[in-house]
Design an enzyme around this catalytic site. Structure first.
Site, PDB file in Angstrom:
ATOM      1  N   GLY A  12       0.905  -1.246  -0.154  1.00 40.61           N
ATOM      2  CA  GLY A  12       0.072   0.123   0.109  1.00 40.61           C
ATOM      3  C   GLY A  12       0.921   1.241  -0.027  1.00 40.61           C
ATOM      4  N   THR A  40       2.744   4.690   1.560  1.00 39.98           N
ATOM      5  CA  THR A  40       3.792   5.006   2.600  1.00 39.98           C
ATOM      6  C   THR A  40       3.109   5.609   4.099  1.00 39.98           C
ATOM      7  OG1 THR A  40       5.484   5.364   0.999  1.00 39.98           O
ATOM      8  CG2 THR A  40       5.998   6.212   3.124  1.00 39.98           C
ATOM      9  N   VAL A  96       0.439   4.824   5.441  1.00 42.14           N
ATOM     10  CA  VAL A  96      -0.325   3.384   6.139  1.00 42.14           C
ATOM     11  C   VAL A  96       0.831   2.313   6.560  1.00 42.14           C
ATOM     12  CG1 VAL A  96      -1.962   1.735   6.029  1.00 42.14           C
ATOM     13  CG2 VAL A  96      -2.395   3.757   5.333  1.00 42.14           C
ATOM     14  N   GLY A  97       1.914   2.717   5.500  1.00 43.54           N
ATOM     15  CA  GLY A  97       3.012   1.469   5.563  1.00 43.54           C
ATOM     16  C   GLY A  97       3.705   1.971   7.279  1.00 43.54           C
ATOM     17  N   GLU A 100       5.797  -3.240   1.000  1.00 37.30           N
ATOM     18  CA  GLU A 100       5.742  -2.878  -0.486  1.00 37.30           C
ATOM     19  C   GLU A 100       4.877  -1.757  -0.787  1.00 37.30           C
ATOM     20  OE1 GLU A 100       7.502  -4.418  -2.652  1.00 37.30           O
ATOM     21  OE2 GLU A 100       8.045  -6.255  -1.618  1.00 37.30           O
ATOM     22  N   CYS A 159       1.762   0.618  -8.868  1.00 38.54           N
ATOM     23  CA  CYS A 159       3.070   1.088  -8.057  1.00 38.54           C
ATOM     24  C   CYS A 159       4.484   1.248  -8.749  1.00 38.54           C
ATOM     25  CB  CYS A 159       3.373   0.189  -6.857  1.00 38.54           C
ATOM     26  SG  CYS A 159       3.602  -1.606  -7.176  1.00 38.54           S
TER      27      CYS A 159
END
Length: 452
Positions: A200, A202, A204-205, A222, A256
């Protein structure tokens, strides 16, 4: 990847804690570790793909208005081929390995065991909602883990398909699907997992990474970023333009690894635009909105974000720029003579808008790339070996592709993953299996004349 803002939708509730505990109990009982169990689950998953082939194409059409060709090429067949490769190599990948050893240990046994981590959480993304969830799921199962999978709520037809179909084929004690939005994801992340795999944005990462630190849980993130394309004047411009436009506008830029922006001289820019006008008309006709080959933006919120980028660059649009909010449609768009400080250069675009930033040479392109966050992919179009080597040696990115775009994804021996803000960890092929195992080292000294 996506910008990573969690949706506020309220899908079905799930008994999350119970699902996680049930999976952990199954792992602790040793259910998932035997190779026979893993192989049977993977065979069942392959059967699920084949028996629900058309249904998978249909849900992708409902969520993204994806054409049948794109759905098959980029998701359904991609999953089938990856899983067939995993099944073929499972015994070889799973067996312990014996590395080389020195003279001191010449009589000892030196072994590396491929131990499953335990209970794995896999959070998928909406832009390729089948592939980006189920491909790592198959690797986690192959490695002997119990799995909790969370499909994206932004692709509701696909999420429903996964929630309803997966339990019919896979072991319900060890493998579970949790539906929901941010509330359910937050609840999931309160649980203890042995590995977390997230695809997903950055933003939320970072939330996932922070949650993982509570238990020092290892993660693969990722993510994405602004993947640049450098073009010089040595290439066949028609072929180059076709390849870049395909990579940019497949799934209307919601990929992405899509080319995010182009770096080239003004001379090359003009040639690119000239070819692009002809190629886009050939591909999508006079009115691209009527083309069956062009997807739609996933949600109205994402459409509004892209519309604001277009509005900020409207004076620089040279191709496209047409929108329809009700249809969530944005035509394939090229923006020329973009400045580094333009709004469109701030974040990953993730839509069918391609900016061109004029630069003078490869050295300037290297400086431009290195002044920004490390991209997921760097694309270089040149026939000059010195230029190619210079860019390779003097930039950092998750991966590279020379004189093409996105084709690196079709090579299962190439690990795929980011670096820095574009992610951490990698997968694809054997790397997917290796991601979900702990390499447990073991020295087993053999008995000597002096005892054990």
């Amino acid at each position: 990847m996506t910008l990573g803002v969690l949706s506020t939708s309220k899908p079905k509730p799930a008994n999350i804690n119970e699902a996680v505990q049930k999976a952990r109990d199954a792992f602790n009982r040793g259910v998932t570790k035997p190779i026979e169990w893993r192989r049977q689950q993977l065979k069942n998953l392959l059967r699920m793909y084949k028996e629900n082939y058309n249904a998978m194409v249909d849900v992708l059409q409902k969520d993204l208005r994806r054409s049948k060709t794109e759905a098959i090429l980029l998701e359904v067949d991609y999953l089938i081929n990856d899983l067939a490769n995993t099944l073929h190599n499972l015994d070889e990948w799973a067996k312990p390995t014996r590395p080389s050893k020195g003279i001191v240990n010449i009589l000892d046994d030196v072994v590396i065991f491929n131990d499953p981590y335990g209970v794995v959480l896999i959070i998928g993304a909406w832009n390729y909602p089948l592939q980006l969830l189920l491909l790592p799921v198959s690797g986690a199962i192959a490695a002997g883990n119990a799995v909790i999978m969370k499909p994206s709520e932004l692709a509701p037809a696909t999420a429903k398909f996964i929630a309803e179909t997966v339990p019919k084929y896979l072991d319900n004690d060890a493998i579970a699907v949790v539906e929901g939005g941010p509330e359910e994801t937050t609840e999931l992340l309160k649980n203890r997992f042995d590995y977390i795999f997230y695809t997903g944005g950055t933003n939320v990462g970072k939330i996932v990474y922070a949650a993982a630190t509570k238990y020092l849980t290892p993660v693969t993130l990722e993510l994405g970023g602004k993947s640049p394309v450098y073009i010089d004047n040595t290439v066949d411009m028609e072929v180059t333009t076709k390849r870049i436009l395909w990579g940019k506008f497949v799934n209307v830029g919601q990929t992405c690894i899509a080319p995010d922006y182009i770096l080239c001289t003004k001379e090359v820019q003009n040639k690119f635009i000239e070819h692009a006008k002809k190629i886009l008309k050939e591909w999508y006709g006079e009115d691209p909105q009527k083309s069956p080959d062009l997807c739609r933006i996933i949600t109205s919120r994402h459409f509004s974000r892209l519309q604001s980028l277009l509005d900020a660059s409207k004076d620089k649009v040279v191709i496209g720029g047409k929108t329809d909010a009700q249809d969530k449609y944005i035509s394939p768009t090229i923006v020329a003579n973009v400045s580094p400080d333009d709004k469109i250069m701030e974040d990953e675009i993730f839509g069918p808008i391609l900016p061109i930033v004029p630069i003078e040479n490869a050295y300037e392109a290297i400086k431009f790339i290195n002044a920004r966050e490390k991209p997921l992919v760097l694309y270089v179009f040149t026939l000059n070996a010195n230029v190619r080597q210079s860019i390779t040696d003097n930039t950092s990115s998750g991966g590279m592709c020379i004189n093409d775009v996105m084709m690196q994804m079709g090579v299962d021996t190439l690990p795929f993953g980011g670096v820095g803000h574009s992610g951490m960890g990698a997968y694809h092929g054997k790397t997917t299996f290796d991601t979900f195992v702990h390499k447990k080292s073991c020295l087993w000294p053999l008995p000597t004349l002096f005892g054990c």
